[in-house]
Design an enzyme around this catalytic site. Sequence first.
Site, PDB file in Angstrom:
ATOM      1  N   LYS A  30       0.850  -1.184   0.000  1.00  0.00           N
ATOM      2  CA  LYS A  30       0.000   0.000   0.000  1.00  0.00           C
ATOM      3  C   LYS A  30       0.886   1.234   0.000  1.00  0.00           C
ATOM      4  O   LYS A  30       1.759   1.392   0.852  1.00  0.00           O
ATOM      5  CB  LYS A  30      -0.892   0.001   1.239  1.00  0.00           C
ATOM      6  CG  LYS A  30      -1.832   1.186   1.283  1.00  0.00           C
ATOM      7  CD  LYS A  30      -2.819   1.057   2.425  1.00  0.00           C
ATOM      8  CE  LYS A  30      -2.305   1.601   3.723  1.00  0.00           C
ATOM      9  NZ  LYS A  30      -2.054   3.047   3.746  1.00  0.00           N
ATOM     10  N   ASP A  57      -3.413   4.349  -1.736  1.00  0.00           N
ATOM     11  CA  ASP A  57      -4.336   4.758  -0.672  1.00  0.00           C
ATOM     12  C   ASP A  57      -4.286   6.277  -0.501  1.00  0.00           C
ATOM     13  O   ASP A  57      -3.647   6.785   0.415  1.00  0.00           O
ATOM     14  CB  ASP A  57      -3.899   4.034   0.614  1.00  0.00           C
ATOM     15  CG  ASP A  57      -4.731   4.390   1.829  1.00  0.00           C
ATOM     16  OD1 ASP A  57      -5.884   4.805   1.662  1.00  0.00           O
ATOM     17  OD2 ASP A  57      -4.213   4.230   2.957  1.00  0.00           O
ATOM     18  N   LYS A  59      -7.242   8.133  -0.553  1.00  0.00           N
ATOM     19  CA  LYS A  59      -8.510   8.520   0.113  1.00  0.00           C
ATOM     20  C   LYS A  59      -9.062   9.825  -0.434  1.00  0.00           C
ATOM     21  O   LYS A  59      -9.247  10.805   0.302  1.00  0.00           O
ATOM     22  CB  LYS A  59      -8.295   8.656   1.626  1.00  0.00           C
ATOM     23  CG  LYS A  59      -7.770   7.406   2.315  1.00  0.00           C
ATOM     24  CD  LYS A  59      -7.777   7.578   3.824  1.00  0.00           C
ATOM     25  CE  LYS A  59      -7.263   6.376   4.569  1.00  0.00           C
ATOM     26  NZ  LYS A  59      -5.795   6.204   4.507  1.00  0.00           N
ATOM     27  N   ASP A  62     -13.468  15.078  -2.455  1.00  0.00           N
ATOM     28  CA  ASP A  62     -13.605  16.451  -2.968  1.00  0.00           C
ATOM     29  C   ASP A  62     -14.897  16.488  -3.766  1.00  0.00           C
ATOM     30  O   ASP A  62     -15.662  15.516  -3.729  1.00  0.00           O
ATOM     31  CB  ASP A  62     -12.363  16.802  -3.824  1.00  0.00           C
ATOM     32  CG  ASP A  62     -12.073  18.305  -3.838  1.00  0.00           C
ATOM     33  OD1 ASP A  62     -13.033  19.093  -3.942  1.00  0.00           O
ATOM     34  OD2 ASP A  62     -10.895  18.691  -3.757  1.00  0.00           O
ATOM     35  N   ILE A  63     -15.139  17.543  -4.505  1.00  0.00           N
ATOM     36  CA  ILE A  63     -16.376  17.588  -5.290  1.00  0.00           C
ATOM     37  C   ILE A  63     -16.288  16.537  -6.403  1.00  0.00           C
ATOM     38  O   ILE A  63     -15.178  16.146  -6.831  1.00  0.00           O
ATOM     39  CB  ILE A  63     -16.661  18.997  -5.854  1.00  0.00           C
ATOM     40  CG1 ILE A  63     -15.536  19.470  -6.766  1.00  0.00           C
ATOM     41  CG2 ILE A  63     -16.910  19.992  -4.718  1.00  0.00           C
ATOM     42  CD1 ILE A  63     -15.856  20.738  -7.539  1.00  0.00           C
ATOM     43  N   PRO A  64     -17.447  16.042  -6.876  1.00  0.00           N
ATOM     44  CA  PRO A  64     -17.446  14.920  -7.830  1.00  0.00           C
ATOM     45  C   PRO A  64     -16.568  15.139  -9.063  1.00  0.00           C
ATOM     46  O   PRO A  64     -15.811  14.241  -9.466  1.00  0.00           O
ATOM     47  CB  PRO A  64     -18.926  14.798  -8.220  1.00  0.00           C
ATOM     48  CG  PRO A  64     -19.661  15.271  -7.000  1.00  0.00           C
ATOM     49  CD  PRO A  64     -18.821  16.390  -6.441  1.00  0.00           C
ATOM     50  N   ASN A  65     -16.633  16.329  -9.646  1.00  0.00           N
ATOM     51  CA  ASN A  65     -15.859  16.565 -10.866  1.00  0.00           C
ATOM     52  C   ASN A  65     -14.356  16.447 -10.601  1.00  0.00           C
ATOM     53  O   ASN A  65     -13.619  15.809 -11.368  1.00  0.00           O
ATOM     54  CB  ASN A  65     -16.194  17.950 -11.434  1.00  0.00           C
ATOM     55  CG  ASN A  65     -15.487  18.189 -12.753  1.00  0.00           C
ATOM     56  OD1 ASN A  65     -15.672  17.425 -13.695  1.00  0.00           O
ATOM     57  ND2 ASN A  65     -14.651  19.203 -12.799  1.00  0.00           N
ATOM     58  N   THR A  66     -13.908  17.033  -9.506  1.00  0.00           N
ATOM     59  CA  THR A  66     -12.476  17.009  -9.177  1.00  0.00           C
ATOM     60  C   THR A  66     -12.000  15.579  -8.935  1.00  0.00           C
ATOM     61  O   THR A  66     -10.947  15.163  -9.437  1.00  0.00           O
ATOM     62  CB  THR A  66     -12.223  17.880  -7.925  1.00  0.00           C
ATOM     63  OG1 THR A  66     -12.658  19.204  -8.226  1.00  0.00           O
ATOM     64  CG2 THR A  66     -10.766  17.902  -7.531  1.00  0.00           C
ATOM     65  N   THR A 116     -10.058   3.705  10.895  1.00  0.00           N
ATOM     66  CA  THR A 116      -9.898   2.799  12.041  1.00  0.00           C
ATOM     67  C   THR A 116      -9.302   3.518  13.259  1.00  0.00           C
ATOM     68  O   THR A 116      -9.234   2.946  14.340  1.00  0.00           O
ATOM     69  CB  THR A 116      -9.027   1.582  11.666  1.00  0.00           C
ATOM     70  OG1 THR A 116      -7.909   2.050  10.928  1.00  0.00           O
ATOM     71  CG2 THR A 116      -9.802   0.588  10.849  1.00  0.00           C
ATOM     72  N   ARG A 208       2.809  -0.798  10.717  1.00  0.00           N
ATOM     73  CA  ARG A 208       3.887  -0.763  11.704  1.00  0.00           C
ATOM     74  C   ARG A 208       4.217  -2.109  12.342  1.00  0.00           C
ATOM     75  O   ARG A 208       5.365  -2.329  12.721  1.00  0.00           O
ATOM     76  CB  ARG A 208       3.546   0.280  12.776  1.00  0.00           C
ATOM     77  CG  ARG A 208       3.689   1.700  12.233  1.00  0.00           C
ATOM     78  CD  ARG A 208       2.963   2.710  13.073  1.00  0.00           C
ATOM     79  NE  ARG A 208       1.529   2.586  12.935  1.00  0.00           N
ATOM     80  CZ  ARG A 208       0.654   3.405  13.522  1.00  0.00           C
ATOM     81  NH1 ARG A 208       1.077   4.388  14.275  1.00  0.00           N
ATOM     82  NH2 ARG A 208      -0.637   3.230  13.337  1.00  0.00           N
TER      83      ARG A 208
HETATM   84  O1  C5P Z   1       0.770   0.957  10.946  1.00  0.00           O
HETATM   85  P1  C5P Z   1      -0.646   0.514  10.773  1.00  0.00           P
HETATM   86  O2  C5P Z   1      -0.791  -0.982  10.606  1.00  0.00           O
HETATM   87  O3  C5P Z   1      -1.580   1.087  11.806  1.00  0.00           O
HETATM   88  O4  C5P Z   1      -1.034   1.149   9.356  1.00  0.00           O
HETATM   89  C1  C5P Z   1      -2.333   1.127   8.848  1.00  0.00           C
HETATM   90  C2  C5P Z   1      -2.339   1.756   7.505  1.00  0.00           C
HETATM   91  O5  C5P Z   1      -3.669   1.729   7.007  1.00  0.00           O
HETATM   92  C3  C5P Z   1      -1.900   3.216   7.475  1.00  0.00           C
HETATM   93  O6  C5P Z   1      -1.191   3.389   6.251  1.00  0.00           O
HETATM   94  C4  C5P Z   1      -3.199   4.010   7.427  1.00  0.00           C
HETATM   95  O7  C5P Z   1      -3.081   5.196   6.679  1.00  0.00           O
HETATM   96  C5  C5P Z   1      -4.126   3.048   6.707  1.00  0.00           C
HETATM   97  N1  C5P Z   1      -5.548   3.176   6.977  1.00  0.00           N
HETATM   98  C6  C5P Z   1      -6.081   3.081   8.246  1.00  0.00           C
HETATM   99  N2  C5P Z   1      -7.431   3.213   8.442  1.00  0.00           N
HETATM  100  C7  C5P Z   1      -8.244   3.389   7.406  1.00  0.00           C
HETATM  101  C8  C5P Z   1      -7.707   3.466   6.110  1.00  0.00           C
HETATM  102  C9  C5P Z   1      -6.349   3.324   5.932  1.00  0.00           C
HETATM  103  O8  C5P Z   1      -5.348   2.866   9.199  1.00  0.00           O
HETATM  104  N3  C5P Z   1      -9.557   3.456   7.589  1.00  0.00           N
END
Ligand code: C5P
Length: 232
Positions: A30, A57, A59, A62-66, A116, A208
């Site tokens: 990712k 990733d 994420k 923004d507005i739909p067009n952008t 999360t 991590r």
């Molecule tokens: O280090 P860790 O296992 O916590 O990393 C989780 C990864 O998942 C990070 O890159 C974080 O940006 C991403 N992420 C997240 N929660 C979300 C979407 C993505 O932790 N809902």
Amino acid sequence: MSKPIIALDFKDMDAVRNFLGPFEESLFVKVGMELYLQNGPDIIKEIRNQGHEIFLDLKLHDIPNTVGQAMKGLGKLDIQMVNVHAAGGSIMMQRALEGLRDSGSTASLIAVTQLTSTSELMMQQEQNIQSSINDSILSYASLAHKSGLDGVVCSANESAMIRDALGASFLKVTPGIRTLTDDKGDQVRVATPESARENGSTHIVVGRSITNDANPVEKYRQIKKAWESNVK
Ligand code: C5P
């Protein structure tokens, strides 16, 4: 089944090279905003040239067009998965999908429900959403499903609920994965690889736990084995 997705939360390509170097197998990684925004599309080419699959990733929200136009650009990169925030709404998600497909990309498009790192209390106080966090997540997942997306990002604790409502083939990509001995860090809704699998996650994202370990290759294999262990 999909390999665990390793979150490459590094600042530059040298750090990525150092990390990926010891792995002999091809990985699903990712690339998030930390790496992509500081290094640009070249990073994608280099990682693809090393034979790894990529979840980009970013994420988008923004507005739909952008978002639609941005997806058209991202779709030209050789990526296998990309995402938006479901909070951007159904029109934004539909435009994102159109943009991605217009570019010729077959990458999976998924939507973030609630991060999360968000607890129910934070959601209620800071987003002023007065439902339970599960209701909010299910509502965002249903919206993503209706908008034609391939799945969602959620925590493993919500995968079973989403599977029961929207089906097994709708992707449940779950970060916040920790083994029992790992530090939770800033994550709130965490789960082990085994429980993610049992709950119906289709993919796990691990950062991590692997990248901070003294032996990342060994830790990756341990997590992969745990993730695959309850395949019936
Ligand atoms: O280090 P860790 O296992 O916590 O990393 C989780 C990864 O998942 C990070 O890159 C974080 O940006 C991403 N992420 C997240 N929660 C979300 C979407 C993505 O932790 N809902």
